[in-house]
Every structure is written in structure tokens, then in C-alpha cells.
Scaffold this motif. Sequence first.
Motif, mmCIF file in Angstrom:
data_model
loop_
_atom_site.group_PDB
_atom_site.id
_atom_site.type_symbol
_atom_site.label_atom_id
_atom_site.label_comp_id
_atom_site.label_asym_id
_atom_site.label_seq_id
_atom_site.Cartn_x
_atom_site.Cartn_y
_atom_site.Cartn_z
ATOM 1 N N LEU A 181 0.833 -1.200 0.000
ATOM 2 C CA LEU A 181 0.000 0.000 0.000
ATOM 3 C C LEU A 181 0.872 1.256 0.000
ATOM 4 C CD1 LEU A 181 -2.910 0.874 -0.008
ATOM 5 C CD2 LEU A 181 -2.931 0.783 2.477
ATOM 6 N N GLN A 182 2.028 1.187 0.659
ATOM 7 C CA GLN A 182 2.937 2.344 0.620
ATOM 8 C C GLN A 182 3.422 2.574 -0.813
ATOM 9 O OE1 GLN A 182 6.860 2.261 2.295
ATOM 10 N NE2 GLN A 182 6.854 4.446 2.734
ATOM 11 N N THR A 240 0.409 3.972 -2.870
ATOM 12 C CA THR A 240 0.134 5.382 -2.563
ATOM 13 C C THR A 240 1.248 6.250 -3.136
ATOM 14 O OG1 THR A 240 1.154 5.051 -0.388
ATOM 15 C CG2 THR A 240 -1.239 5.039 -0.470
ATOM 16 N N VAL A 272 0.426 6.931 -6.751
ATOM 17 C CA VAL A 272 -0.665 7.901 -6.893
ATOM 18 C C VAL A 272 -0.168 9.307 -6.520
ATOM 19 C CG1 VAL A 272 -3.023 8.507 -6.207
ATOM 20 C CG2 VAL A 272 -2.358 6.107 -6.404
ATOM 21 N N LEU A 273 0.708 9.364 -5.515
ATOM 22 C CA LEU A 273 1.222 10.673 -5.078
ATOM 23 C C LEU A 273 2.037 11.366 -6.169
ATOM 24 C CD1 LEU A 273 2.206 10.010 -1.351
ATOM 25 C CD2 LEU A 273 0.543 11.672 -2.182
ATOM 26 N N ILE A 286 -8.190 13.754 -0.182
ATOM 27 C CA ILE A 286 -7.626 12.465 -0.608
ATOM 28 C C ILE A 286 -6.094 12.517 -0.594
ATOM 29 C CG2 ILE A 286 -7.419 10.892 -2.579
ATOM 30 C CD1 ILE A 286 -10.350 11.754 -3.275
ATOM 31 N N LEU A 295 -3.521 10.082 1.585
ATOM 32 C CA LEU A 295 -2.486 9.250 0.963
ATOM 33 C C LEU A 295 -1.085 9.660 1.425
ATOM 34 C CD1 LEU A 295 -3.757 8.828 -2.713
ATOM 35 C CD2 LEU A 295 -4.174 7.418 -0.719
ATOM 36 N N TYR A 304 -0.533 8.525 5.037
ATOM 37 C CA TYR A 304 -0.297 7.078 5.128
ATOM 38 C C TYR A 304 1.110 6.750 4.653
ATOM 39 C CZ TYR A 304 -0.240 2.139 4.639
ATOM 40 O OH TYR A 304 0.144 0.835 4.769
ATOM 41 N N HIS A 305 1.446 7.213 3.459
ATOM 42 C CA HIS A 305 2.747 6.896 2.865
ATOM 43 C C HIS A 305 3.903 7.393 3.739
ATOM 44 C CE1 HIS A 305 5.496 6.238 -0.597
ATOM 45 N NE2 HIS A 305 6.178 7.197 -0.001
#
Lengths: 120, 143
Positions: free
Chosen positions: A9-10, A13, A16-17, A65, A69, A72-73
Motif C-alpha cells: 500500500l505504501q 500510494t 498515486v502521489l 484524498i 495518501l 499514510y505513505h
Amino acid sequence: MREAHFWLLQLVTGLVLIVLLGLHMIVIHLETILGFLGLGAGGAVAYASVMERAASSPWTWFYIIFLALALYHGLYGLRTIILELTLSRTASTVVTVLLVIVGIAAFSFGTYVTWQAYAG
Amino acid sequence: MAEGRKRENYLGIKGWVRAGRYGLERYLYFLQRLTGFGLIIYLLIHLYETSFRLRGEVTWEGVMGLFDQPVFAVLEYVVMAAFIFHALNGLRLVIEELGFALGKPRRPVYPYETSLQRQRPFMWAIGVLIIVFLVVSLYDFLV
Ligand code: HEM
């Protein structure tokens, strides 16, 4: 979820980042280059410009959003860095819990501000 | 750990910086961490700083005025540079860690190549891209 999934997931994300943070950096900082492309140039951090984005629904969703993200990352990354010291099981859990609290607090604060600026 | 014995080869905090005789990629990973760490700390400060938009135009412009100094222009570029490095090197890491960019399968001949060596051209390509982006954004900051 197992550890590997949180790590995956890191990475996701992160991908996406590239898009979200890339857009953010271009809009806020690269005014000259935007100017070349004939797009709204200048003064992205002037109050009027900031509030114009704050009042728009797409930008509001974008920021919320984006914040989730990035937190989290980034905080998962910080956890990796700290846990690399191979702490005891209890200490690792304490670190994880503290970082989750920081994450939730920062997300709540940011979302509150974004929402106030949108609705207020 | 449980027994509280001294752990052999345990570097502890030193291990964060010391990459020893590992290759360039190991140092790039250290930079990935350093920039990542910088970005998450910056994000938390940035979240607070931008919350002043709720207090109206005068307060906002006052806060922005504080940053209207050469030092902050330089710092702003440092954040930009950290982002450029972290994003592009991060893209490379995702691709490489998931096992891509290895080239066509070849018969193993001595001296054997490691996956790092096979992925090295990709690393250089990303390196060039990072430099291009750093220069272009520096240009934007200067004009
Ligand atoms: C712009 C897009 C980004 C991409 C593509 C990206 C990608 C990556 C990758 C691939 C890693 C290494 C993970 C690993 O190999 O285990 C990493 C680490 C890290 N990232 Fe990002 N990242 C991005 C943005 C950010 C942002 C905005 C922050 C801060 C809020 C951040 C904070 C971190 C931290 C603290 C680490 C260190 C983790 C470690 O050492 O394992 N990153 N990033």
C-alpha cells in the motif's frame, strides 16, 4: 492485512502521489512554466487564489484524498525507519500506535480546515 | 533482543547512515529516506501553516509575508528538489522492487550479474531525468 500488504500500500500510494503531488507542486510553484503553457500564471498563494480553490468541490476532494495518501505513505515510511532499529515487540507496537494517532489527528485537523474553508 | 544479549553486527542508529561498501543504489536509498523524512516533517508543518487561511485575508497575507525572504526562497527550492528526487527515485524503486527492469532473460555466465547490475541502466536513465527536472524547476525559481 499482513505486513507485506501495508508495504505494498505504501508503494501504491507512492505511485498515486506522483500525480497528486506533481499537480500540487506545478500549480503552486512552477508559475513560469504554467505561463509558457498559457495557463493561469502568477500568485497561486495569494489569498483570493487560495480561497478560490478552497471554495471548489473538486479541489476540496483533491486535498482531502491527497492528505490521506501522503500521511499514510509518509508515516508508514517513518515507521519503517524507526522499526529498522529492531525494537522489542512492545516498543514496536507503541511506535505503531503513536504514529497511527499522529496520522488520525493530522488527517482530522487538515480535513476540518479544508471543510471549514469550503463551507464557511 | 529478549535475552538482552549484545547483538553481533548490530549498527542501531548508525545503520541509518552507514552504507559501507554497498553500491551507489544503497546511497540512493539513504537519500530516499532522508528526503522522505524531510517531506513528512514538512507536510505536518505545512498543514499547520496553511490552516491560517481560515483566519481571513489579513492574517493569511501576514503569515505569507513572514516567508517573503531569500532564505525561504532557498528552502522552498530544497523542498521542491527533495520532492523531485523522492518521486522519481521512488518510481524507480517501485518498478525495481517489484522485479521489473531486469532485461531479457540470459544464460548465466561467470562472473554472474546481480539484479542490481542488470537494473543499473534504468537507474542511470532515472538519474538523468532527475537532473533535468531539478534544472527546469531551478530555472522556474530563478526567473
Ligand atoms: C511523489 C510521489 C512519491 C513516491 C513515488 C514515493 C515512493 C517511495 C518509495 C518507493 C519508497 C521506498 C519504500 C520501500 O522501498 O520500502 C518511499 C519511502 C519513503 N517515502 Fe515516499 N514517495 C512519494 C512521496 C512521498 C511523500 C509526499 C512523503 C512524505 C509525506 C514520503 C515519505 C516517505 C518516507 C518517510 C519514506 C521512507 C521509508 C523507508 O525508508 O522505507 N514519500 N517513498
